[in-house]
Structure formats: structure tokens, C-alpha cells
Motif scaffolding. Structure first.
Motif, PDB file in Angstrom:
ATOM      1  N   ASP A  94       0.826  -1.262  -0.082  1.00 37.68           N
ATOM      2  CA  ASP A  94      -0.093  -0.059  -0.052  1.00 37.68           C
ATOM      3  C   ASP A  94       0.751   1.387  -0.137  1.00 37.68           C
ATOM      4  O   ASP A  94       1.769   1.443   0.776  1.00 37.68           O
ATOM      5  CB  ASP A  94      -0.949  -0.040   1.236  1.00 37.68           C
ATOM      6  N   GLY A  95       0.560   2.257  -0.959  1.00 39.93           N
ATOM      7  CA  GLY A  95       1.387   3.247  -0.987  1.00 39.93           C
ATOM      8  C   GLY A  95       1.597   3.926  -2.345  1.00 39.93           C
ATOM      9  O   GLY A  95       1.220   3.164  -3.442  1.00 39.93           O
ATOM     10  N   ARG A  96       2.085   5.033  -2.506  1.00 36.21           N
ATOM     11  CA  ARG A  96       2.579   5.504  -3.586  1.00 36.21           C
ATOM     12  C   ARG A  96       3.727   4.942  -4.344  1.00 36.21           C
ATOM     13  O   ARG A  96       4.646   4.493  -3.390  1.00 36.21           O
ATOM     14  CB  ARG A  96       2.514   7.020  -3.571  1.00 36.21           C
ATOM     15  N   PRO A  97       3.674   4.601  -5.505  1.00 31.48           N
ATOM     16  CA  PRO A  97       4.895   4.074  -6.208  1.00 31.48           C
ATOM     17  C   PRO A  97       6.230   4.345  -5.706  1.00 31.48           C
ATOM     18  O   PRO A  97       7.140   3.808  -5.270  1.00 31.48           O
ATOM     19  CB  PRO A  97       4.630   3.976  -7.616  1.00 31.48           C
ATOM     20  N   ALA A  98       6.595   5.764  -5.860  1.00 31.09           N
ATOM     21  CA  ALA A  98       7.854   6.074  -5.926  1.00 31.09           C
ATOM     22  C   ALA A  98       8.430   5.860  -4.270  1.00 31.09           C
ATOM     23  O   ALA A  98       9.436   5.346  -4.047  1.00 31.09           O
ATOM     24  CB  ALA A  98       8.066   7.737  -6.571  1.00 31.09           C
ATOM     25  N   PRO A  99       7.699   6.678  -3.305  1.00 32.12           N
ATOM     26  CA  PRO A  99       8.189   6.525  -1.830  1.00 32.12           C
ATOM     27  C   PRO A  99       8.097   4.797  -1.636  1.00 32.12           C
ATOM     28  O   PRO A  99       8.924   4.588  -0.637  1.00 32.12           O
ATOM     29  CB  PRO A  99       6.984   7.085  -1.279  1.00 32.12           C
ATOM     30  N   THR A 100       7.246   4.084  -2.074  1.00 31.53           N
ATOM     31  CA  THR A 100       7.289   2.644  -1.688  1.00 31.53           C
ATOM     32  C   THR A 100       8.518   2.101  -1.999  1.00 31.53           C
ATOM     33  O   THR A 100       9.239   1.339  -1.429  1.00 31.53           O
ATOM     34  CB  THR A 100       5.939   1.911  -2.167  1.00 31.53           C
ATOM     35  N   LEU A 101       8.816   2.350  -3.516  1.00 32.17           N
ATOM     36  CA  LEU A 101       9.903   1.649  -4.077  1.00 32.17           C
ATOM     37  C   LEU A 101      11.410   2.075  -3.482  1.00 32.17           C
ATOM     38  O   LEU A 101      12.233   1.284  -3.201  1.00 32.17           O
ATOM     39  CB  LEU A 101      10.084   1.782  -5.602  1.00 32.17           C
ATOM     40  N   ILE A 102      11.591   3.347  -3.072  1.00 28.80           N
ATOM     41  CA  ILE A 102      12.647   3.982  -2.444  1.00 28.80           C
ATOM     42  C   ILE A 102      12.703   3.406  -1.097  1.00 28.80           C
ATOM     43  O   ILE A 102      13.753   3.062  -0.556  1.00 28.80           O
ATOM     44  CB  ILE A 102      12.508   5.534  -2.317  1.00 28.80           C
ATOM     45  N   ASP A 103      11.846   2.995  -0.325  1.00 29.10           N
ATOM     46  CA  ASP A 103      11.808   2.534   0.832  1.00 29.10           C
ATOM     47  C   ASP A 103      12.242   0.827   0.761  1.00 29.10           C
ATOM     48  O   ASP A 103      13.009   0.401   1.596  1.00 29.10           O
ATOM     49  CB  ASP A 103      10.388   2.413   1.514  1.00 29.10           C
ATOM     50  N   VAL A 104      11.487   0.160  -0.062  1.00 29.09           N
ATOM     51  CA  VAL A 104      12.006  -1.109  -0.537  1.00 29.09           C
ATOM     52  C   VAL A 104      13.592  -1.242  -0.743  1.00 29.09           C
ATOM     53  O   VAL A 104      14.079  -2.186  -0.481  1.00 29.09           O
ATOM     54  CB  VAL A 104      11.279  -1.633  -1.679  1.00 29.09           C
ATOM     55  N   SER A 105      14.079  -0.262  -1.010  1.00 25.95           N
ATOM     56  CA  SER A 105      15.475  -0.380  -1.870  1.00 25.95           C
ATOM     57  C   SER A 105      16.555  -0.015  -0.664  1.00 25.95           C
ATOM     58  O   SER A 105      17.597  -0.719  -0.788  1.00 25.95           O
ATOM     59  CB  SER A 105      15.951   1.066  -2.667  1.00 25.95           C
ATOM     60  N   LYS A 106      15.857   0.110   0.482  1.00 26.27           N
ATOM     61  CA  LYS A 106      16.760   0.112   1.900  1.00 26.27           C
ATOM     62  C   LYS A 106      17.417  -1.552   2.271  1.00 26.27           C
ATOM     63  O   LYS A 106      18.349  -1.438   2.647  1.00 26.27           O
ATOM     64  CB  LYS A 106      16.080   0.443   2.956  1.00 26.27           C
ATOM     65  N   ASP A 107      16.341  -2.640   1.720  1.00 24.19           N
ATOM     66  CA  ASP A 107      16.891  -3.871   1.976  1.00 24.19           C
ATOM     67  C   ASP A 107      17.284  -4.655   0.661  1.00 24.19           C
ATOM     68  O   ASP A 107      17.756  -5.702   0.858  1.00 24.19           O
ATOM     69  CB  ASP A 107      15.467  -4.634   2.549  1.00 24.19           C
ATOM     70  N   ALA A 108      16.806  -4.229  -0.319  1.00 29.30           N
ATOM     71  CA  ALA A 108      16.808  -4.743  -1.723  1.00 29.30           C
ATOM     72  C   ALA A 108      18.487  -4.868  -2.093  1.00 29.30           C
ATOM     73  O   ALA A 108      19.320  -4.167  -1.786  1.00 29.30           O
ATOM     74  CB  ALA A 108      16.057  -4.398  -2.909  1.00 29.30           C
ATOM     75  N   TRP A 109      18.593  -5.918  -2.933  1.00 24.56           N
ATOM     76  CA  TRP A 109      20.139  -6.009  -3.643  1.00 24.56           C
ATOM     77  C   TRP A 109      20.336  -5.055  -4.605  1.00 24.56           C
ATOM     78  O   TRP A 109      21.173  -4.494  -5.253  1.00 24.56           O
ATOM     79  CB  TRP A 109      20.656  -7.458  -3.943  1.00 24.56           C
ATOM     80  N   MET A 110      18.905  -5.024  -5.442  1.00 23.50           N
ATOM     81  CA  MET A 110      19.010  -4.394  -6.612  1.00 23.50           C
ATOM     82  C   MET A 110      17.476  -4.059  -6.933  1.00 23.50           C
ATOM     83  O   MET A 110      16.661  -4.889  -6.745  1.00 23.50           O
ATOM     84  CB  MET A 110      19.570  -5.053  -7.809  1.00 23.50           C
ATOM     85  N   VAL A 111      17.010  -2.732  -7.506  1.00 18.52           N
ATOM     86  CA  VAL A 111      15.713  -2.446  -7.849  1.00 18.52           C
ATOM     87  C   VAL A 111      15.654  -2.368  -9.292  1.00 18.52           C
ATOM     88  O   VAL A 111      16.752  -1.688 -10.187  1.00 18.52           O
ATOM     89  CB  VAL A 111      15.037  -1.091  -7.115  1.00 18.52           C
ATOM     90  N   VAL A 112      14.774  -2.971 -10.156  1.00 16.35           N
ATOM     91  CA  VAL A 112      14.598  -2.944 -11.567  1.00 16.35           C
ATOM     92  C   VAL A 112      13.317  -2.446 -11.922  1.00 16.35           C
ATOM     93  O   VAL A 112      12.130  -2.759 -11.528  1.00 16.35           O
ATOM     94  CB  VAL A 112      14.712  -4.365 -12.068  1.00 16.35           C
TER      95      VAL A 112
END
Length: 298
Positions: A94-112
Motif C-alpha cells: 500500500d502506498g504511492r509507487p515512488a516512496p514505496t520503492l525507495i523504501d524497499v530499496s533499503k533492503d534490496a540488492w537491486m531494484v529493476v
């Protein structure tokens, strides 16, 4: 399942997102990483004024998101199955795409990401979500754009990395060698040392001793930046290119034959505090192949 240490790919039902899924699945297979497929579900605030309408709209959005994730998972499995087994997980957030993905990037190895998705202005080269995530992500971001073969991202050609001697380019060089190694590709390390046009009347001709000294110095910088990595990846064939030109123009030319361009978030010409340098930002709009942007802290 969380995005921790996984390759995360965002989907929104667009063709660009499907290309991102294909690229991410291949990357997960060759890097032996888990693939985590995510989609953001955002309900505009005005819908909450009518609770029934909000629930109905939310249910519709969630059904669409689930279908989107299921389709992306099938596509990812089909893509990876001929390369290597890949563990795949999916998640609605749940959430706006950009802030959501930026938050996900804190734990991810790579975002595509795809270059742009649904809801973007027609003709937009790079969507607002992609641009925001590329600028603020805490992990490397691959933006899948440019030419396709049979509708799919390229898998042939060299890996090209922009090297400018700045500290922020070091992680990009490391990532480029790793990509070349797992993909069995050659690596082209490009150092473009002049991004201004100087009139010949001021002495800026190819035979000018001043320019010759700079050229020699930049060749040394490039050799130093890649020396340790050549020892770590002895099987990667490396071509070194030092050019006096504009970085975007040279890298864009190499992108026409490359399968991936790797750049840092900002180079030696970037202003302090700048999140994304002018060259990295321009490559998101001009490169004819996927672009991997590697933050200086990666």
C-alpha cells in the motif's frame, strides 16, 4: 516474504514493466539471487469521503494488482527456467509507487524498473516514478529501456561502464565487472575527460601539448580505477577507452551495441549533495540499452 537481499522488480501492467520483469528474471538467474516482484496499490484520498466507494475501489485495485503479480510471476519463471532455478516471491504494498520503492530499496540488492509505466504522459521518455527512484534509491537501480530483440531486452554485446576518476564511480566499476563476469561479456571501461567545447583558436587542438598531458593523465586514472578488479576477474576481457568529448554522447554511442550501461550516481563534476549527476540522468533518457545506476555507498 521481504525484499531483503533480493532483486526487486516493480510491475504496473505496462509493457515497459514486462520488459523489466524479463531483465530482472535473467539477472536473478545469473546472479543466483531471489526475485521479489512488487506492485504498489495507492487509493487517492478523495475516495475516502465515501466509505462504500473506497472499499469497492480498493477491492478492484487489489484484484487488479493480484492478477498483475500472478502474470509477472509466470513471465519471470518462463524467462529464468532456461538459465537457472530462481526463487520468486510477490508482494502488494500500500502506498504511492515512488516512496514505496525507495523504501524497499533499503533492503534490496537491486531494484529493476521499466522506463515508464501506466499513468505517465504519452511520449515521456522516463517516467516520474523511475526518475525519483533512480535518484533516491539506496541500492543499485536498473532501468530497462532502449532497443529490444523480438520485443525483449538485449542479452548480447559488452557491458559498458563510465569511469571518471571520482570516488563515486568505484562502486559502478565493481558492479560492471561483476555483471560482465556472470554474463560472460566483455567490459568496455570509458573515461571521457572533457564535457565542454573549446574553440581551436584557444589552442584546444588534438596536437596541443596541454591536451596531450591531460589525455595521458586520464589514461593513468582509468588504468588505476580498474587495476584491482582486473585481478579479481581475470576472465573478463577489458577494453579501455579514453576520449575527449562529452560523456553522454560517447556513452550513448556505445549503448547502441551494449547490453548494459553502468554509471555512478554522480561524477567529479557533480555539485556536492546532488542526488543524480547530469550524465547518469541523461543516460536514463538517451541510452539504447538498460542502464544500471550504482549509488556511491553501494
Amino acid at each position: 516474504m521481504s525484499a531483503k537481499d533480493a532483486i526487486v522488480v516493480a510491475v504496473d501492467g505496462s509493457e515497459a514493466a514486462s520488459n523489466a520483469v524479463v531483465w530482472a528474471a535473467r539477472a536473478a538467474a545469473v546472479h543466483q539471487r531471489r526475485l521479489h516482484i512488487v506492485t504498489a496499490v495507492h487509493i487517492p484520498a478523495f475516495y475516502y469521503s465515501e466509505p462504500y466507494l473506497a472499499r469497492s475501489f480498493q477491492d478492484e485495485l487489489r484484484d487488479t494488482a493480484r492478477s498483475r503479480l500472478d502474470s509477472a510471476q509466470v513471465l519471470a519463471r518462463q524467462t529464468a527456467e532456461d538459465i537457472a532455478p530462481v526463487e520468486i516471491s510477490t508482494e502488494q504494498i500500500d502506498g504511492r509507487p515512488a516512496p514505496t520503492l525507495i523504501d524497499v530499496s533499503k533492503d534490496a540488492w537491486m531494484v529493476v524498473l521499466g522506463s515508464h509505466g501506466h499513468g505517465e504522459i504519452t511520449g515521456l521518455v522516463v517516467g516520474s516514478v523511475t526518475a525519483a527512484v533512480a535518484a533516491h534509491s539506496e541500492c543499485p537501480v536498473a532501468v530497462v529501456r532502449g532497443r529490444t530483440l523480438d520485443g525483449l531486452p538485449p542479452t548480447e554485446g559488452p557491458i559498458v561502464v563510465g569511469v571518471d576518476g571520482s570516488e563515486s564511480c568505484k562502486p559502478a566499476v565493481a558492479a560492471a565487472f561483476a555483471e560482465a563476469a556472470v554474463r560472460g561479456a566483455n567490459l568496455i571501461a570509458v573515461n571521457v575527460w572533457s564535457d565542454v567545447s573549446v574553440q581551436p583558436s584557444l589552442g584546444a587542438t588534438p596536437d596541443d601539448p596541454h591536451w596531450s598531458r591531460i589525455q595521458t593523465g586520464e589514461e593513468v586514472v582509468l588504468a588505476e580505477r580498474i587495476a584491482g578488479w582486473r585481478e579479481q576477474y581475470p576472465d573478463v576481457a577489458v577494453e579501455r577507452v579514453v576520449a575527449r568529448d562529452r560523456p553522454v554522447r560517447v556513452l550513448s554511442e556505445y549503448a547502441e551495441q551494449a547490453q548494459l550501461i553502468v554509471v555512478g550516481t554522480r561524477g567529479r563534476g557533480g555539485f556536492k549533495g546532488m542526488l543524480l549527476g547530469s550524465t547518469s540522468r541523461a543516460m536514463l533518457h538517451t541510452a539504447d540499452c538498460p542502464v544500471l545506476i550504482v549509488p556511491s555507498g553501494s
